[in-house]
Design an enzyme around this catalytic site. Structure first.
Site, PDB file in Angstrom:
ATOM      1  N   ARG A 147       0.850  -1.192   0.000  1.00 53.27           N
ATOM      2  CA  ARG A 147       0.000   0.000   0.000  1.00 53.27           C
ATOM      3  C   ARG A 147       0.889   1.247   0.000  1.00 53.27           C
ATOM      4  NH1 ARG A 147      -1.725  -3.632   4.011  1.00 53.27           N
ATOM      5  NH2 ARG A 147      -3.816  -4.507   3.669  1.00 53.27           N
ATOM      6  N   LYS A 165      -1.344  -2.675   8.104  1.00 44.16           N
ATOM      7  CA  LYS A 165      -2.489  -2.200   8.879  1.00 44.16           C
ATOM      8  C   LYS A 165      -2.460  -2.783  10.283  1.00 44.16           C
ATOM      9  CE  LYS A 165      -5.950  -1.204   5.332  1.00 44.16           C
ATOM     10  NZ  LYS A 165      -7.302  -1.547   4.830  1.00 44.16           N
ATOM     11  N   HIS A 198      -3.171   2.183  -5.420  1.00 46.31           N
ATOM     12  CA  HIS A 198      -3.779   0.877  -5.167  1.00 46.31           C
ATOM     13  C   HIS A 198      -3.944   0.070  -6.456  1.00 46.31           C
ATOM     14  CE1 HIS A 198      -4.910  -0.572  -1.245  1.00 46.31           C
ATOM     15  NE2 HIS A 198      -5.842  -1.319  -1.772  1.00 46.31           N
ATOM     16  N   ARG A 240      -1.184  -2.218  -6.750  1.00 41.60           N
ATOM     17  CA  ARG A 240      -1.402  -3.358  -5.836  1.00 41.60           C
ATOM     18  C   ARG A 240      -2.314  -4.388  -6.522  1.00 41.60           C
ATOM     19  NH1 ARG A 240      -1.200  -4.735  -0.342  1.00 41.60           N
ATOM     20  NH2 ARG A 240      -3.138  -5.366   0.671  1.00 41.60           N
ATOM     21  N   HIS A 260      -3.218  -9.501   3.631  1.00 38.57           N
ATOM     22  CA  HIS A 260      -4.648  -9.607   3.926  1.00 38.57           C
ATOM     23  C   HIS A 260      -4.869 -10.543   5.105  1.00 38.57           C
ATOM     24  CE1 HIS A 260      -6.056  -8.413  -0.396  1.00 38.57           C
ATOM     25  NE2 HIS A 260      -5.872  -7.365   0.375  1.00 38.57           N
ATOM     26  N   TYR A 315      -9.559 -11.089  -6.634  1.00 37.07           N
ATOM     27  CA  TYR A 315      -8.646 -11.169  -7.785  1.00 37.07           C
ATOM     28  C   TYR A 315      -8.881 -12.413  -8.631  1.00 37.07           C
ATOM     29  CZ  TYR A 315      -6.358  -7.357  -5.389  1.00 37.07           C
ATOM     30  OH  TYR A 315      -6.107  -6.153  -4.780  1.00 37.07           O
TER      31      TYR A 315
END
Length: 297
Positions: free
Chosen positions: A148, A172, A243, A246, A269, A278
């Protein structure tokens, strides 16, 4: 403003105890502040007086503004978290939110670049001046790792390990992970660190990897500006945002045989469902390939 001290205490809580990112904290604060403004307009005197009718009216108001479902979901989640905190810390009722459902997510597929488009982007931006060398390093690293933009600008010099070909990423929720970096990206970053970064630093001194033209720590807005400039140089008229690289990283890995669990880990994730979007992209790619290539499609 209705009970601003409680909002301030909540923001301090998610900042210090929950370790939310600066962007998330800013969004939560804005979302809750807007809700409080709505309550004031509706004549609600305090946070404990909120009823289900107020929450339903607020959500209706959000839909009338034609906001995206993802934005509405985020706002509801922020307000719910706020009220859970209020219930726990101040015994304020949170039952007004218990029957409130989040809107279904839109099934928009992520946008990505094709391999030929990435090649064009790299070729058009090759140059030897300090800023161009930095820009290529940024592009290479984003495409090579799928990180990110918030993770990119947080990288420090010591986080890049050229001998092992990895970079340490703080994701995150302050979750740390090590991401492998390919030879192209490592070479671009080394060229930048050795030949360009010292020229850009001038009289400043800090350990962040990427800097702006004044040698200061590069911001997320700065990265977006750089990428837009690179797109213009390549005469590519589609929109770019960090993004998107990404999405490109994940899509290209899956198209070339990578398994979903590995891609999940590389992207950082927590849930596999976040990565599964995806697979829809790759299926669509296969469908288009079939339709274009099969003589009786």
């Amino acid at each position: 403003m209705i009970e601003p001290d409680k909002l301030h205490t909540f923001i301090t809580y998610i900042q210090l105890e929950k370790n939310y990112s600066e962007l998330t904290i800013r969004e939560y604060e804005n979302d809750i502040y807007q809700f409080i403004q709505f309550l004031e307009i509706e004549g609600v005197k305090n946070l404990n007086a909120v009823e289900y009718v107020h929450t339903r009216l607020y959500v209706t108001n959000l839909y009338e503004k034609q906001l995206a479902r993802t934005t509405i979901s985020r706002k509801i989640s922020a307000i719910r978290s706020f009220y859970k905190f209020l219930h726990r810390e101040y015994n304020i009722r949170d039952d007004a939110f218990q029957s409130l459902y989040l809107p279904k997510k839109e099934t928009k597929l992520p946008h990505f670049f094709y391999e030929e488009e990435m090649e064009k982007l790299f070729e058009a931006n090759k140059a030897s001046d300090p800023l161009s060398v930095r820009n290529i390093a940024i592009l290479e690293l984003l495409y090579a790792t799928g990180i990110r933009v918030s993770e990119l600008i947080s990288i420090e010099l010591r986080h890049v390990d050229s001998s092992y070909g990895v970079v340490r990423i703080m994701g995150k929720g302050r979750k740390e992970r090590y991401v492998p970096v390919g030879d192209f990206a490592l070479s671009a970053v080394e060229d930048y660190v050795l030949n360009s970064r010292p020229k850009l630093m001038k009289h400043t001194s800090h350990t962040f990897l990427f800097v702006n033209n004044r040698g200061e720590h590069l911001t997320a807005e700065g990265v977006r500006y750089i990428l837009n400039g690179m797109m213009e140089k390549a005469s590519m008229h589609s929109t770019i945002y960090p993004h998107m690289l990404r999405h490109t990283f994940a899509t290209h890995l899956l198209n070339n045989g990578a398994d979903l669990r590995s891609v999940q880990e590389l992207l950082g994730h927590v849930h596999l469902s976040s990565t599964q979007v995806y697979t829809h992209v790759t299926k669509e790619h296969l469908r288009k390939t079939y339709m274009n290539a099969h003589p009786r499609a």
